[in-house]
Design a protein around this motif. Structure first.
Motif, mmCIF file in Angstrom:
data_model
loop_
_atom_site.group_PDB
_atom_site.id
_atom_site.type_symbol
_atom_site.label_atom_id
_atom_site.label_comp_id
_atom_site.label_asym_id
_atom_site.label_seq_id
_atom_site.Cartn_x
_atom_site.Cartn_y
_atom_site.Cartn_z
ATOM 1 N N SER A 1 55.671 -13.674 35.551
ATOM 2 C CA SER A 1 55.420 -13.902 36.298
ATOM 3 C C SER A 1 54.190 -14.918 36.145
ATOM 4 O O SER A 1 54.025 -16.180 35.565
ATOM 5 C CB SER A 1 56.372 -14.587 37.529
ATOM 6 O OG SER A 1 55.213 -13.621 38.583
ATOM 7 N N ARG A 2 53.133 -13.913 36.283
ATOM 8 C CA ARG A 2 51.413 -13.784 36.655
ATOM 9 C C ARG A 2 51.157 -14.383 35.341
ATOM 10 O O ARG A 2 50.088 -14.406 35.470
ATOM 11 C CB ARG A 2 50.803 -12.497 37.585
ATOM 12 C CG ARG A 2 50.968 -12.522 38.060
ATOM 13 C CD ARG A 2 51.055 -13.840 39.411
ATOM 14 N NE ARG A 2 51.576 -13.274 40.935
ATOM 15 C CZ ARG A 2 50.886 -13.683 42.036
ATOM 16 N NH1 ARG A 2 49.429 -13.743 41.428
ATOM 17 N NH2 ARG A 2 51.481 -13.263 43.214
ATOM 18 N N THR A 3 51.794 -13.449 33.906
ATOM 19 C CA THR A 3 51.060 -13.081 33.109
ATOM 20 C C THR A 3 52.253 -14.086 31.456
ATOM 21 O O THR A 3 51.559 -13.964 30.125
ATOM 22 C CB THR A 3 50.487 -12.101 32.775
ATOM 23 O OG1 THR A 3 51.378 -11.311 32.450
ATOM 24 C CG2 THR A 3 49.861 -11.062 33.801
ATOM 25 N N GLY A 4 53.544 -13.389 31.717
ATOM 26 C CA GLY A 4 54.250 -13.715 30.614
ATOM 27 C C GLY A 4 54.251 -12.817 29.497
ATOM 28 O O GLY A 4 55.188 -12.301 28.389
ATOM 29 N N GLN B 1 40.567 -15.141 38.431
ATOM 30 C CA GLN B 1 40.612 -16.209 38.145
ATOM 31 C C GLN B 1 39.603 -16.428 38.024
ATOM 32 O O GLN B 1 39.812 -17.925 37.403
ATOM 33 C CB GLN B 1 40.413 -16.389 39.998
ATOM 34 C CG GLN B 1 42.055 -15.759 40.861
ATOM 35 C CD GLN B 1 42.768 -15.886 42.457
ATOM 36 O OE1 GLN B 1 41.954 -16.629 42.950
ATOM 37 N NE2 GLN B 1 43.784 -15.545 41.884
ATOM 38 N N TYR C 1 40.044 -16.412 34.333
ATOM 39 C CA TYR C 1 41.122 -17.359 33.975
ATOM 40 C C TYR C 1 40.529 -18.857 34.381
ATOM 41 O O TYR C 1 40.604 -19.810 33.604
ATOM 42 C CB TYR C 1 42.274 -17.209 35.678
ATOM 43 C CG TYR C 1 43.501 -18.987 35.286
ATOM 44 C CD1 TYR C 1 44.279 -18.772 35.052
ATOM 45 C CD2 TYR C 1 43.169 -20.071 35.782
ATOM 46 C CE1 TYR C 1 45.694 -19.296 34.461
ATOM 47 C CE2 TYR C 1 44.128 -20.853 35.847
ATOM 48 C CZ TYR C 1 45.558 -20.722 35.021
ATOM 49 O OH TYR C 1 46.051 -21.833 34.744
ATOM 50 N N ASN D 1 47.131 -14.620 28.478
ATOM 51 C CA ASN D 1 48.192 -14.708 29.268
ATOM 52 C C ASN D 1 48.510 -16.268 29.161
ATOM 53 O O ASN D 1 48.024 -17.251 28.445
ATOM 54 C CB ASN D 1 47.032 -15.453 30.531
ATOM 55 C CG ASN D 1 48.069 -15.393 31.864
ATOM 56 O OD1 ASN D 1 48.949 -16.520 31.671
ATOM 57 N ND2 ASN D 1 47.660 -15.083 33.160
ATOM 58 N N ILE D 2 49.894 -16.321 28.916
ATOM 59 C CA ILE D 2 50.322 -17.433 29.104
ATOM 60 C C ILE D 2 50.607 -18.917 29.588
ATOM 61 O O ILE D 2 50.233 -19.682 29.453
ATOM 62 C CB ILE D 2 52.193 -17.480 29.468
ATOM 63 C CG1 ILE D 2 53.313 -18.239 28.243
ATOM 64 C CG2 ILE D 2 53.043 -17.287 30.460
ATOM 65 C CD1 ILE D 2 52.853 -18.445 27.417
ATOM 66 N N ARG D 3 49.841 -18.452 31.146
ATOM 67 C CA ARG D 3 49.808 -19.359 31.531
ATOM 68 C C ARG D 3 48.231 -20.065 31.598
ATOM 69 O O ARG D 3 47.613 -21.286 31.506
ATOM 70 C CB ARG D 3 49.142 -19.023 33.579
ATOM 71 C CG ARG D 3 50.369 -18.991 33.975
ATOM 72 C CD ARG D 3 50.957 -18.112 35.780
ATOM 73 N NE ARG D 3 49.700 -16.997 35.922
ATOM 74 C CZ ARG D 3 48.969 -17.580 37.019
ATOM 75 N NH1 ARG D 3 49.767 -18.108 37.888
ATOM 76 N NH2 ARG D 3 48.505 -16.014 37.688
ATOM 77 N N GLU E 1 49.339 -22.590 28.696
ATOM 78 C CA GLU E 1 49.920 -23.701 28.975
ATOM 79 C C GLU E 1 49.452 -24.517 29.681
ATOM 80 O O GLU E 1 49.344 -25.671 29.449
ATOM 81 C CB GLU E 1 51.319 -23.439 30.173
ATOM 82 C CG GLU E 1 52.058 -22.546 29.713
ATOM 83 C CD GLU E 1 53.277 -22.049 30.352
ATOM 84 O OE1 GLU E 1 54.336 -21.021 30.113
ATOM 85 O OE2 GLU E 1 52.693 -21.806 31.627
ATOM 86 N N ALA E 2 47.915 -23.787 30.405
ATOM 87 C CA ALA E 2 46.769 -24.975 31.020
ATOM 88 C C ALA E 2 46.946 -25.746 29.756
ATOM 89 O O ALA E 2 46.314 -26.808 30.025
ATOM 90 C CB ALA E 2 45.715 -24.364 32.715
ATOM 91 N N LYS F 1 48.310 -28.291 27.942
ATOM 92 C CA LYS F 1 49.197 -29.424 29.089
ATOM 93 C C LYS F 1 47.882 -30.545 28.945
ATOM 94 O O LYS F 1 47.339 -31.489 29.240
ATOM 95 C CB LYS F 1 48.754 -29.060 30.619
ATOM 96 C CG LYS F 1 49.889 -30.054 31.243
ATOM 97 C CD LYS F 1 49.467 -29.289 32.386
ATOM 98 C CE LYS F 1 50.157 -30.828 33.630
ATOM 99 N NZ LYS F 1 50.229 -30.012 34.859
#
Ligand code: ACO
Length: 322
Positions: free
Chosen positions: A35-38, A213, A216, A250-252, A255-256, A259
């Protein structure tokens, strides 16, 4: 004069380790990591080394390009995890491939290593200093992890990716690079401390440390800017890009970035689920996956972007010529 990618290759260690297997090593869960990284899986070196993986990826790229090792006049390896302090991984590859005509050296630009290698190769081509280059990203990050630190060891994997690049009139349309040493303390791994008869400094092995963070925030702010700049410099529209091949941290983050760029996730192929974050190897392995699966046609425009420790970042727009 620019650079054209004429062949790609990659190599992974035999051993695949999934998240559930890590649950037995550190206090973590498959659910947390996913969930945090994919990330679901990664390959970890046991018999392999950074050099052996790099050589395997390089041989595959040379085969795919249909060139001989003797034609190589430049070998650049992006790595933060070479087996030896010296000689360089690039010189060891030169020996293994029998590529006597190449100038060979390593570069440390962490996860942007492949992009930095591509930029240097293009500059060599423009200066008529080389015609055919091998660019490799190779890492065995598992040896740099503290396997008791759950905040880092679950994120990374081992592997190598390579590309053969030729001086050409078409191929790379634009190249953007940047560095911010000011904020580099967010992601570090110590080397040997000063140690000689004049200081008392007992040797202590240091491992990777990360302020997750901060990394990130850096990635989500810097990568969209670099991508926009590369697309502007290429003189094309964002919509013309078929694939955005981003460093697989990281998938997040991906995705960011998608977007922020207002682009659909289908244009962002990923393999971090299978391989984790392989630093400099991540972009060329993804490129090889896409190339070998026949998803690239002549004239396709793709964007490559790497970003990581330093901080460093690089982005390039390419028009595929094969
Ligand atoms: N399993 C279970 N719990 C964990 C783990 C783990 N593997 N790692 C950390 N935690 C815990 C922490 O201890 C903390 O617990 P607490 O609340 O009780 O103190 C909690 O999870 C939250 O920790 P954070 O570090 O705040 O978690 P965050 O949501 O920031 O996610 C992550 C961490 C995934 C690293 C995130 O910060 C991130 O994606 N950063 C980007 C960095 C990155 O991708 N780096 C890769 C290398 S750099 C590069 O390639 C560009």
């Amino acid at each position: 004069m620019t650079a054209e990618i004429i062949g790609t290759g990659s190599a992974l260690p035999m051993l695949a380790v999934n998240n559930r297997e890590l649950e037995g090593i550190v206090d973590t869960t498959d659910e947390w990591i996913k969930s945090r990284t994919g990330i679901e899986n990664r390959h970890i070196a046991v018999e392999e080394t950074t050099t052996s993986l790099a050589v395997k990826a390089a041989e595959a790229a040379i085969r795919n390009a249909g060139v001989s090792a003797q034609e190589l006049d430049l070998i650049i390896v992006g790595t933060v995890s070479g087996d030896l302090c010296f000689p360089s991984t690039a010189c060891q590859i030169q020996k293994a491939l029998s590529a006597p005509n190449a100038v060979a050296f390593d570069m440390n630009a962490a996860c942007a290593g492949f992009l930095f290698g591509l930029a240097v190769a293009e500059a060599y081509f423009k200066a008529s200093m080389a015609k055919t280059a091998l660019i490799v990203g190779a890492e065995v990050l598992s040896k740099m992890m503290d396997w008791k630190d759950r905040s880092t060891c679950v994120l990374f994997g081992d592997g190598a990716g390579a590309a053969v690049v030729r001086a050409s009139d078409a191929g790379v349309l634009s190249m953007v690079q940047g560095s911010d040493g000011e904020r580099g303390g967010a992601l570090t791994c110590g080397n040997r401390p000063v140690n000689n008869p004049f200081v008392s400094n007992p040797f202590r092995l240091e491992y990777a440390k990360m302020e997750g963070q901060a990394v990130y925030r850096f990635a989500v702010r810097t990568v969209p800017e670099a991508v926009r700049q590369a697309i502007r410099q290429a003189g094309i529209e964002m919509s013309e890009i078929k694939y955005f091949l981003l460093h697989q941290a990281n998938i997040r983050i991906i995705e960011a970035v998608a977007k922020k760029l207002e682009q659909p996730m289908e244009k962002f192929p990923t393999n971090l689920q299978k391989y984790g974050n392989i630093s400099a190897a991540s972009v060329p392995i993804l490129l090889d996956d896409i190339n070998q699966s026949g998803r690239l046609q002549k004239g396709d425009k793709i964007l490559l972007a790497g970003f990581g420790a330093g901080f460093t970042w690089g982005a390039a727009v390419l028009e595929w010529q094969r």
